[in-house]
Design a protein around this motif. Structure first.
Motif, PDB file in Angstrom:
ATOM      1  N   THR A 151       0.852  -1.177   0.000  1.00  0.00           N
ATOM      2  CA  THR A 151       0.000   0.000   0.000  1.00  0.00           C
ATOM      3  C   THR A 151       0.894   1.234   0.000  1.00  0.00           C
ATOM      4  OG1 THR A 151      -1.950   1.026   1.016  1.00  0.00           O
ATOM      5  CG2 THR A 151      -0.266   0.179   2.527  1.00  0.00           C
ATOM      6  N   GLY A 152       0.280   2.379  -0.006  1.00  0.00           N
ATOM      7  CA  GLY A 152       1.050   3.613   0.003  1.00  0.00           C
ATOM      8  C   GLY A 152       0.277   4.655   0.782  1.00  0.00           C
ATOM      9  N   TYR A 153       0.996   5.594   1.361  1.00  0.00           N
ATOM     10  CA  TYR A 153       0.323   6.632   2.123  1.00  0.00           C
ATOM     11  C   TYR A 153       0.638   7.983   1.529  1.00  0.00           C
ATOM     12  CZ  TYR A 153      -1.296   9.651   5.791  1.00  0.00           C
ATOM     13  OH  TYR A 153      -1.970  10.621   6.481  1.00  0.00           O
ATOM     14  N   SER A 154      -0.382   8.710   1.190  1.00  0.00           N
ATOM     15  CA  SER A 154      -0.224  10.097   0.758  1.00  0.00           C
ATOM     16  C   SER A 154      -1.402  10.837   1.366  1.00  0.00           C
ATOM     17  CB  SER A 154      -0.238  10.196  -0.765  1.00  0.00           C
ATOM     18  OG  SER A 154      -1.401   9.604  -1.298  1.00  0.00           O
ATOM     19  N   GLY A 155      -1.141  11.446   2.501  1.00  0.00           N
ATOM     20  CA  GLY A 155      -2.218  12.016   3.311  1.00  0.00           C
ATOM     21  C   GLY A 155      -3.020  13.082   2.601  1.00  0.00           C
ATOM     22  N   GLY A 156      -4.260  13.205   3.008  1.00  0.00           N
ATOM     23  CA  GLY A 156      -5.124  14.287   2.554  1.00  0.00           C
ATOM     24  C   GLY A 156      -5.460  15.179   3.734  1.00  0.00           C
ATOM     25  N   PRO A 157      -6.173  16.271   3.472  1.00  0.00           N
ATOM     26  CA  PRO A 157      -6.527  17.199   4.548  1.00  0.00           C
ATOM     27  C   PRO A 157      -7.223  16.495   5.711  1.00  0.00           C
ATOM     28  CG  PRO A 157      -7.093  18.144   2.412  1.00  0.00           C
ATOM     29  CD  PRO A 157      -6.660  16.728   2.159  1.00  0.00           C
ATOM     30  N   GLU A 158      -8.037  15.480   5.421  1.00  0.00           N
ATOM     31  CA  GLU A 158      -8.765  14.773   6.480  1.00  0.00           C
ATOM     32  C   GLU A 158      -7.804  14.067   7.426  1.00  0.00           C
ATOM     33  OE1 GLU A 158      -8.576  14.052   3.388  1.00  0.00           O
ATOM     34  OE2 GLU A 158      -8.250  11.908   3.071  1.00  0.00           O
ATOM     35  N   ASP A 159      -6.628  13.683   6.917  1.00  0.00           N
ATOM     36  CA  ASP A 159      -5.658  13.003   7.774  1.00  0.00           C
ATOM     37  C   ASP A 159      -5.025  13.965   8.767  1.00  0.00           C
ATOM     38  OD1 ASP A 159      -5.422  10.192   6.580  1.00  0.00           O
ATOM     39  OD2 ASP A 159      -5.291  11.484   4.839  1.00  0.00           O
ATOM     40  N   PHE A 160      -4.819  15.208   8.321  1.00  0.00           N
ATOM     41  CA  PHE A 160      -4.241  16.200   9.232  1.00  0.00           C
ATOM     42  C   PHE A 160      -5.235  16.501  10.363  1.00  0.00           C
ATOM     43  CE2 PHE A 160      -2.916  20.760  10.106  1.00  0.00           C
ATOM     44  CZ  PHE A 160      -1.789  20.402  10.824  1.00  0.00           C
ATOM     45  N   LEU A 161      -6.522  16.505  10.012  1.00  0.00           N
ATOM     46  CA  LEU A 161      -7.541  16.766  11.035  1.00  0.00           C
ATOM     47  C   LEU A 161      -7.720  15.572  11.974  1.00  0.00           C
ATOM     48  CD1 LEU A 161     -10.242  18.758   9.059  1.00  0.00           C
ATOM     49  CD2 LEU A 161      -8.291  19.569  10.399  1.00  0.00           C
ATOM     50  N   ALA A 162      -7.489  14.359  11.465  1.00  0.00           N
ATOM     51  CA  ALA A 162      -7.672  13.150  12.286  1.00  0.00           C
ATOM     52  C   ALA A 162      -6.485  12.916  13.225  1.00  0.00           C
ATOM     53  CB  ALA A 162      -7.850  11.933  11.375  1.00  0.00           C
ATOM     54  N   LEU A 163      -5.424  13.630  12.988  1.00  0.00           N
ATOM     55  CA  LEU A 163      -4.190  13.440  13.759  1.00  0.00           C
ATOM     56  C   LEU A 163      -4.389  13.858  15.219  1.00  0.00           C
ATOM     57  CD1 LEU A 163      -1.043  13.023  13.357  1.00  0.00           C
ATOM     58  CD2 LEU A 163      -0.953  15.477  12.892  1.00  0.00           C
ATOM     59  N   PRO A 164      -3.879  13.076  16.201  1.00  0.00           N
ATOM     60  CA  PRO A 164      -3.928  13.525  17.597  1.00  0.00           C
ATOM     61  C   PRO A 164      -2.823  14.557  17.836  1.00  0.00           C
ATOM     62  CG  PRO A 164      -2.867  11.385  17.485  1.00  0.00           C
ATOM     63  CD  PRO A 164      -3.280  11.736  16.063  1.00  0.00           C
ATOM     64  N   PHE A 165      -2.961  15.700  17.171  1.00  0.00           N
ATOM     65  CA  PHE A 165      -1.861  16.664  17.092  1.00  0.00           C
ATOM     66  C   PHE A 165      -1.468  17.201  18.464  1.00  0.00           C
ATOM     67  CE2 PHE A 165      -0.102  20.928  16.109  1.00  0.00           C
ATOM     68  CZ  PHE A 165       0.955  20.529  15.316  1.00  0.00           C
ATOM     69  N   GLU A 166      -2.478  17.603  19.250  1.00  0.00           N
ATOM     70  CA  GLU A 166      -2.145  18.184  20.558  1.00  0.00           C
ATOM     71  C   GLU A 166      -1.446  17.162  21.446  1.00  0.00           C
ATOM     72  OE1 GLU A 166      -4.915  20.665  22.520  1.00  0.00           O
ATOM     73  OE2 GLU A 166      -5.778  21.469  20.673  1.00  0.00           O
ATOM     74  N   GLU A 167      -1.911  15.912  21.391  1.00  0.00           N
ATOM     75  CA  GLU A 167      -1.291  14.852  22.199  1.00  0.00           C
ATOM     76  C   GLU A 167       0.166  14.633  21.808  1.00  0.00           C
ATOM     77  OE1 GLU A 167      -3.563  11.217  22.119  1.00  0.00           O
ATOM     78  OE2 GLU A 167      -1.813  10.013  22.695  1.00  0.00           O
ATOM     79  N   LEU A 168       0.423  14.639  20.506  1.00  0.00           N
ATOM     80  CA  LEU A 168       1.797  14.403  20.051  1.00  0.00           C
ATOM     81  C   LEU A 168       2.697  15.591  20.393  1.00  0.00           C
ATOM     82  CD1 LEU A 168       1.093  12.687  16.593  1.00  0.00           C
ATOM     83  CD2 LEU A 168       1.725  11.600  18.760  1.00  0.00           C
ATOM     84  N   VAL A 169       2.162  16.809  20.301  1.00  0.00           N
ATOM     85  CA  VAL A 169       2.953  17.977  20.696  1.00  0.00           C
ATOM     86  C   VAL A 169       3.293  17.886  22.178  1.00  0.00           C
ATOM     87  CG1 VAL A 169       2.935  20.490  20.969  1.00  0.00           C
ATOM     88  CG2 VAL A 169       2.014  19.459  18.874  1.00  0.00           C
ATOM     89  N   LYS A 170       2.320  17.450  22.992  1.00  0.00           N
ATOM     90  CA  LYS A 170       2.594  17.312  24.431  1.00  0.00           C
ATOM     91  C   LYS A 170       3.643  16.234  24.695  1.00  0.00           C
ATOM     92  CE  LYS A 170      -1.719  19.225  26.120  1.00  0.00           C
ATOM     93  NZ  LYS A 170      -3.117  18.963  26.505  1.00  0.00           N
ATOM     94  N   ASP A 171       3.537  15.115  23.961  1.00  0.00           N
ATOM     95  CA  ASP A 171       4.575  14.073  24.083  1.00  0.00           C
ATOM     96  C   ASP A 171       5.958  14.658  23.807  1.00  0.00           C
ATOM     97  OD1 ASP A 171       2.746  12.097  24.685  1.00  0.00           O
ATOM     98  OD2 ASP A 171       2.772  11.184  22.685  1.00  0.00           O
ATOM     99  N   ALA A 172       6.031  15.456  22.749  1.00  0.00           N
ATOM    100  CA  ALA A 172       7.323  16.066  22.389  1.00  0.00           C
ATOM    101  C   ALA A 172       7.767  17.048  23.471  1.00  0.00           C
ATOM    102  CB  ALA A 172       7.199  16.759  21.033  1.00  0.00           C
ATOM    103  N   ASP A 173       6.825  17.811  24.008  1.00  0.00           N
ATOM    104  CA  ASP A 173       7.161  18.800  25.042  1.00  0.00           C
ATOM    105  C   ASP A 173       7.695  18.099  26.294  1.00  0.00           C
ATOM    106  OD1 ASP A 173       7.267  21.550  25.739  1.00  0.00           O
ATOM    107  OD2 ASP A 173       5.505  21.286  27.028  1.00  0.00           O
ATOM    108  N   GLU A 174       7.180  16.891  26.548  1.00  0.00           N
ATOM    109  CA  GLU A 174       7.635  16.110  27.710  1.00  0.00           C
ATOM    110  C   GLU A 174       8.873  15.263  27.393  1.00  0.00           C
ATOM    111  OE1 GLU A 174       4.187  13.865  28.802  1.00  0.00           O
ATOM    112  OE2 GLU A 174       3.005  15.684  29.198  1.00  0.00           O
ATOM    113  N   GLY A 175       9.405  15.397  26.188  1.00  0.00           N
ATOM    114  CA  GLY A 175      10.619  14.676  25.841  1.00  0.00           C
ATOM    115  C   GLY A 175      10.408  13.236  25.415  1.00  0.00           C
TER     116      GLY A 175
END
Lengths: 287, 287
Positions: A226-250
């Motif tokens: 298969t292949g992945y080429s994200g669309g706008p819906e994928d950016f919205l489905a992303l747990p973005f805030e959670e991942l930013v917090k993970d990064a902020d916590e190292g």
């Protein structure tokens, strides 16, 4: 066809390039009745044609669809350049692992071409997703420690043909492969998975965009592509805030190299020469 | 490369062609210490290089590896030509549906290019496997009734681009697609499945063996591609006796057209002109 490295699909010129950015909202179009976030809010954006059919982010100001922005939560430790490295990286990596490969807790996954920022991010997100065995490949033996540091249990030195070595390793073939090198090695990657295991092409570090002379015997071992080429819906489905917090916590660490806008030519030269090992970020203006 | 129709891979010439047959065991090599079946037993054979790297079945006698024979159970109703239609057909169809597509009870499956003997067999085996919804395609509207008769719940007329029609049908896209037309329509077939649904290429009726200019955007809807090309182990894993009994009881019916060895040129002309609707069988000698 866009077979040459550097000629990305669906781009019409002239175009201000740059397919992602972070910044603060400076204003809305006069027709906007319910702004999704207040003016002054720090947001991230990508997708929706940015830098392709729309003018992109190599600029002080850019104009994007309000559907394509995500709020950036308050953080304690992250620099602007680190935050700016997240939108495409998180979207592509998370989408490839969840939507593309459907990685389940306890599965084994090999990341092929793992020293790119997407690769390093994938190794760390696989840990978060509960992968039981995380493999990584690199062409460069000097990067083995970096890969172990990012979470790889095993590192294979990639000469373009690693399937035999993977098959004869203690753990044998993997359930799944995240293919970041691309078309040039995909036949070999298909031999690195178990029957009905999946290979997801999400990157083209090898410079080949297209599969050619590809026959069904590549699936002889019952692999799936298969292949992945994200669309706008994928950016919205992303747990973005959670991942930013993970990064902020190292919990997620991606090396970043910071540049100024006038360095942009040098940045592209580094990327075209192979890049790797760090996400290149251009800081146009500190907020 | 073997891109021309009719040039099958891995064949070296001169070669007696014919990749499958049934017959009775006439003898064993003098080194054989434990014959798997007695002399005079009726057996089926295919795989292991027959008609490719070994001389094949267009002959009164042929010599095959004893690992590649399967005992034919006693039957009440089947003619020799019907039995002779089974080895490759059952192996390819069963392997494609179980190993290639991993069809589970309750899943929906579309058979693309369904009027071939493999296609007709697939529709009937899908019923046996408990598929909840069986779709079929044909280029020829006069074959709609034949497809319903073989078990298709829905028939789509295939002009090369059916994805929109499938998506807007009452049942929508399918869980899986068995692709028998091949490379020429596979991008369209990938749009006929749900996210993470699988397309298995098992036939090349369209004459194109190879995927070319194939990019990851073909997987935009999160589809997966695989292919089935059975090996000797697949013929041994086949529930051959059970399927022969199903056919003997009329649960599986495949139309057969019977020819004599001297008709062989005509048979190939029919096949090269599109064939379809029946399995062509050459009876060299009645047992």
């Amino acid at each position: 066809m866009y077979t040459r490295q550097g000629l990305s699909p669906n781009v019409s010129f002239p175009r201000v390039v740059g397919i992602e950015c972070i910044g603060t909202v400076a204003g809305y179009h006069s027709s906007t009745t319910s702004p999704p976030v207040p003016i002054g809010q720090r947001v991230a954006t990508c997708m929706g044609g940015l830098g392709r059919s729309l003018s992109g982010s190599y600029a002080e100001y850019t104009c994007v669809a309000q559907e394509n922005i995500r709020r950036i939560p308050d953080t304690q430790n992250l620099k602007v350049a680190e935050l700016a490295s997240f939108p495409e990286m998180f979207q592509t990596t998370w989408g490839s692992l969840t939507s593309g490969l459907d990685v389940q807790k306890g599965e084994s996954v090999l990341v092929r071409g793992a020293t790119s920022s997407i690769g390093l991010c994938a190794l760390q997100l696989l840990k978060k997703l509960g992968a039981s065995r995380i493999g990584a490949t690199t062409r460069n033996p000097s990067r083995i420690d970096m890969l172990h540091g990012a979470g790889a249990d095993e590192v294979f030195i990639d000469n373009g043909s690693i399937a035999d070595e993977v098959a004869s390793s203690a753990g044998g073939v993997f359930d799944k492969v995240l293919e970041l090198v691309g078309a040039s090695v995909v036949r070999d990657s298909l031999k690195c998975v178990r029957p009905q295991g999946t290979v997801c092409i999400s990157g083209m570090q090898g410079g080949e965009w297209l599969l050619n002379d590809f026959d069904v015997f590549a699936f002889r071992n019952r692999s799936r592509l298969t292949g992945y080429s994200g669309g706008p819906e994928d950016f919205l489905a992303l747990p973005f805030e959670e991942l930013v917090k993970d990064a902020d916590e190292g919990k997620i660490k991606i090396p970043v190299r910071e540049f100024k806008l006038e360095d942009i030519q040098q940045v592209h030269e580094i990327l075209e020469a192979g890049g790797g090992g760090a996400k290149m970020v251009v800081v146009v203006a500190e907020e």
